[in-house]
Design an enzyme around this catalytic site. Structure first.
Site, PDB file in Angstrom:
ATOM      1  N   CYS A  19       0.869  -1.229  -0.130  1.00 23.22           N
ATOM      2  CA  CYS A  19       0.088  -0.001   0.023  1.00 23.22           C
ATOM      3  C   CYS A  19       0.838   1.260   0.066  1.00 23.22           C
ATOM      4  CB  CYS A  19      -0.900  -0.110   1.275  1.00 23.22           C
ATOM      5  SG  CYS A  19      -0.138  -0.276   2.835  1.00 23.22           S
ATOM      6  N   ARG A  28      -2.144  -1.472   5.531  1.00 20.32           N
ATOM      7  CA  ARG A  28      -3.425  -1.959   4.774  1.00 20.32           C
ATOM      8  C   ARG A  28      -3.013  -3.114   3.982  1.00 20.32           C
ATOM      9  NH1 ARG A  28      -5.310   3.185   0.996  1.00 20.32           N
ATOM     10  NH2 ARG A  28      -3.151   3.566   1.190  1.00 20.32           N
TER      11      ARG A  28
END
Length: 435
Positions: free
Chosen positions: A385, A390
């Site tokens: 990410c 994430r």
């Protein structure tokens, strides 16, 4: 023909209304075979933990019926009519679709009422639900996503399914000082600052020596079961993924994070963490699983391959170069040739992976989402990410789903974009761009 008196007509109407009400309360039943013959849909109305594979009792069945959808009655308060309509459309349900529910009586009635309000009239019960253990499906590693009541029972020293085999501990993960932790946290939980596992300038993981020192400080050995949670799931996932890389064998996260514990009304405590006895020796080399991280050169080598996927877990505006997603990352765009693995509305959200209560969305939904971009379980898949949070959450879900060769490109967009020679893409594009 005799004329029916008004009283008789009224009695007939009341009787029909009563029968209709009874039918609504007690819908007819169908077997799994019957609903399949009608090309209908089966809906599991239980909490996602039980759908994923946690048995509801120590000796109960584990998993969900084949191809069942999960629409937990506990989500209804968080789902608007529009959200429910989107959920139904996504799963190709129409008012003509035959639907069979299973779960508790109360949950089934709640889901039935909401579906009928939305125009779905062919709603019944699944009469043979959870009776044939051999046909039930589950996450291969459902135990890696624990749920609040399981953790509470473990803390109460009650017998639980998939119990840790040795020492275990609970840690809350968050960025910076434990300001929310001090106000309220899971009883007995310690606190780990994400700055202990990653550092500037690129927010990559710290050195292996620093990881070893961090683990010792928190009393974690390679054979300690660590259960992590966070106010944000991806903070816990970031620490979990790095601990797995370091060599901790059994790392789990609380599915849905702190919110699920709070919503369950379970005990909390406040104040500073208790003193932790440091671990004198990790008991194994660090890193124990170096393959769980890839560097920039390895990430570059995964592009445009059918047996590998470098997967962006970033929002669509980030992927297309509308925004970098971060105030401290100036370049916009995406790694050219990367495949889009979805994320959320912006750099701080992961709605594409979450149920309405913040728990992990069904594995079937996630796998279908990835398959569209040719992200397959048999590939070597590396998630990234902006800086790793994430990507780590997607990694933890893929691991629970049984994907065997998954890793995280730690440097992510921040590192990639800091090297001008690296190829970058911008603009709207589809899966064909990563072939």
């Amino acid at each position: 023909m005799k004329r029916v008196s008004q009283l008789t007509a009224l009695a007939l109407l009341c009787g029909l209304a009563s029968m209709s009400s009874l039918a609504a309360e007690m819908p007819h039943s169908l077997t799994l075979e019957q609903i399949q013959q009608q090309h209908g849909a089966v809906i599991d109305t239980r909490a996602s933990a039980f759908y994923n594979g946690w048995p509801q009792t120590l000796t109960g069945t584990s998993g969900h019926e084949p191809a069942a959808l999960n629409l937990s009655a506990s989500w209804l308060g968080a789902m608007s009519d529009e959200q429910l309509a989107r959920w139904a459309k996504q799963h190709q349900l129409t008012p003509e679709t035959a639907i069979a529910l299973y779960g508790s009586e109360a949950d089934n009635k709640a889901i039935q009422a909401r579906l009928e309000k939305a125009g779905y009239r062919r709603v019944s019960l699944l009469s043979d639900a959870l009776q044939t253990a051999s046909r039930l499906q589950r996450l291969p590693h459902f135990e890696q996503l624990v749920y609040p009541q399981w953790l509470h029972q473990l803390q109460q020293k009650k017998p639980v399914v998939a119990a840790p085999t040795g020492d275990w501990k609970v840690l809350e993960a968050g960025w910076g000082a434990p300001k929310y932790y001090l106000l309220s946290h899971i009883p007995g939980a310690g606190y780990i600052d994400t700055n202990e596992v990653e550092s500037e300038p690129l927010w990559n993981k710290v050195s292996d020596d620093k990881l070893k020192a961090m683990l010792a400080k928190h009393g974690v050995r390679h054979d300690t079961t660590v259960i992590l949670y966070g106010r944000d799931v991806y903070a816990a996932a970031r620490v979990a993924q790095i601990m797995l890389y370091a060599g901790v064998k059994d790392v789990r996260i609380l599915d849905g994070g702190w919110k699920t514990w709070s919503d369950a009304g379970l005990p909390v405590e406040r104040g500073t963490p208790a003193d932790v006895k440091s671990a004198p020796d990790f008991g194994a080399p660090v890193p124990g699983q170096p393959q769980l991280m890839v560097d920039m050169e390895q990430a570059r080598g995964m592009l445009h391959r059918q047996d590998a996927s470098l997967v962006s877990i970033r929002s669509w505006p980030e992927f297309t170069g509308v925004t970098s997603g971060y105030s401290y990352i100036k370049p916009k765009g995406e790694i050219a040739g990367a495949r889009w693995g979805h994320a959320g509305s912006d750099a701080t959200h992961m709605e594409d992976f979450h149920n309405p209560d913040g728990t992990m969305r069904s594995a079937d939904d996630i796998a279908a989402m990835w398959k569209t971009w040719n992200i397959q379980p048999e590939q070597h898949v590396a998630f990234y990410c902006g800086t790793g949070w994430r990507a780590s959450e997607a990694f933890m879900y893929a691991r629970a789903m049984g994907w065997k060769n998954v890793s995280v490109y730690d440097g992510g967009w921040y590192e990639w974009s800091s090297h001008p020679q690296n190829p970058v893409s911008t603009g709207e594009r589809g899966p064909e761009s990563s072939r």
